[in-house]
Design an enzyme around this catalytic site. Sequence first.
Site, PDB file in Angstrom:
ATOM      1  N   THR A  24      83.359  85.310  57.098  1.00 40.79           N
ATOM      2  CA  THR A  24      81.976  85.059  55.923  1.00 40.79           C
ATOM      3  C   THR A  24      81.018  84.638  56.821  1.00 40.79           C
ATOM      4  O   THR A  24      81.268  83.855  57.739  1.00 40.79           O
ATOM      5  CB  THR A  24      82.510  83.973  55.089  1.00 40.79           C
ATOM      6  OG1 THR A  24      83.594  84.333  54.316  1.00 40.79           O
ATOM      7  CG2 THR A  24      81.307  84.200  53.882  1.00 40.79           C
ATOM      8  N   ARG A  83      88.962  94.094  45.809  1.00 40.82           N
ATOM      9  CA  ARG A  83      89.230  92.941  45.404  1.00 40.82           C
ATOM     10  C   ARG A  83      88.056  91.976  46.112  1.00 40.82           C
ATOM     11  O   ARG A  83      87.162  92.430  46.879  1.00 40.82           O
ATOM     12  CB  ARG A  83      90.326  92.361  46.743  1.00 40.82           C
ATOM     13  CG  ARG A  83      90.567  90.932  47.013  1.00 40.82           C
ATOM     14  CD  ARG A  83      89.873  90.133  48.240  1.00 40.82           C
ATOM     15  NE  ARG A  83      89.997  88.930  48.187  1.00 40.82           N
ATOM     16  CZ  ARG A  83      88.988  87.994  49.091  1.00 40.82           C
ATOM     17  NH1 ARG A  83      88.325  88.518  49.767  1.00 40.82           N
ATOM     18  NH2 ARG A  83      89.461  86.721  49.119  1.00 40.82           N
ATOM     19  N   VAL A  84      87.626  90.895  45.134  1.00 37.60           N
ATOM     20  CA  VAL A  84      86.268  90.190  45.322  1.00 37.60           C
ATOM     21  C   VAL A  84      86.784  88.745  45.921  1.00 37.60           C
ATOM     22  O   VAL A  84      87.578  88.096  44.960  1.00 37.60           O
ATOM     23  CB  VAL A  84      85.505  90.098  44.354  1.00 37.60           C
ATOM     24  CG1 VAL A  84      84.336  89.272  44.516  1.00 37.60           C
ATOM     25  CG2 VAL A  84      85.222  91.746  44.110  1.00 37.60           C
ATOM     26  N   GLY A  85      86.153  88.020  46.624  1.00 37.94           N
ATOM     27  CA  GLY A  85      86.590  86.771  46.758  1.00 37.94           C
ATOM     28  C   GLY A  85      85.453  85.712  46.632  1.00 37.94           C
ATOM     29  O   GLY A  85      84.684  86.038  45.581  1.00 37.94           O
ATOM     30  N   THR A  98      83.170  79.194  53.232  1.00 35.36           N
ATOM     31  CA  THR A  98      84.132  80.100  54.142  1.00 35.36           C
ATOM     32  C   THR A  98      85.214  79.685  54.185  1.00 35.36           C
ATOM     33  O   THR A  98      85.742  78.516  54.569  1.00 35.36           O
ATOM     34  CB  THR A  98      83.402  80.084  55.571  1.00 35.36           C
ATOM     35  OG1 THR A  98      84.466  81.215  56.356  1.00 35.36           O
ATOM     36  CG2 THR A  98      83.506  79.139  56.278  1.00 35.36           C
ATOM     37  N   GLY A  99      86.195  80.304  53.416  1.00 35.73           N
ATOM     38  CA  GLY A  99      87.569  80.073  53.243  1.00 35.73           C
ATOM     39  C   GLY A  99      88.568  80.964  52.550  1.00 35.73           C
ATOM     40  O   GLY A  99      87.915  82.299  52.434  1.00 35.73           O
TER      41      GLY A  99
END
Length: 306
Positions: free
Chosen positions: A173, A201-203, A224-225
């Site tokens: 990211t 898929r969405v983070g 960011t993870g």
Amino acid sequence: MQRYTIAIHGGAGTISKEDMTPEQERDYLKGLEEALRGGYAVLEGGGTALAAVKAAVMLLEDNPLFNAGRGSVFTHEGLHEMDASIMDGSTLKAGAVACVRNVRNPIELAAEVMEHSSHVFLAGSGAQEFARFRGLRLEPDDYFFTSFRFSQLEEIRHTDTFSLDHKGKKIGTVGAVACDGQGHVAAATSTGGMTNKKFGRVGDSPVIGGGTYANDTTCAISCTGEGEVFIKAVAAYDVSCLMEYRGLNLQQAMELVVNEKLVRMKGEGGIIGVDPRGEAVLLMNSPGMYRGVQSSDGRFEVAIYR
């Protein structure tokens, strides 16, 4: 005198010096420094925090080393689906996009959603249509192709697994947070997601409060993870809440979220934050995070390992 500051990240995870050649390390540090100095130049010229984070993230999106924009990883179908979000702490206005394709700079599209629509979050074909409507720069699929990313997909394409970025579990990211000379803060985050991801898929990167948040009364945050965990933890907003309701400072709030709450939830990664006084904090619970910070008080740093 009001201090102005910008901090950036380019992903976190199990990043070790042993797995990096001197040339790779040099290239990553150079990419971080270029993005950092690009964003800082906006602040130095009297620009807003919002303009600074957008500029820095666009530079990271244009660099194929980072999993965003041009360097985005491949989906199971061999495509690129990108997510991004941006938030202005002075107005609490925000914009976000998910599962967009062929948009050269997804963070620019997120900013267009914020500034030129009555919405916050657009996804898929609707976001694509809005990008064309606003005249944003689109690129063919070839622009986003890198042999390095394609080889990552080929390794796991015929399995049911997905990869956060590459061997070594790097969470890809990019993001930036800034405080300008007026004491306003802003945050921006962008990502190409996970290699071999399926089903749209969405983070957390495009989720306001999950991966991005900014409020002039507290802080600006970019995460960011492991996206699913950061969404469930409402990680970015939680830092702000701890400052607003419990009276913690930025360092204390981020320590609690990154090293206690996320660890309990088995969420690996990092967070960068800045408060309205221009104080920046960059924390991770992983072995490394591509990161940098520059401030008008002379602070300058780019780093990779913990």
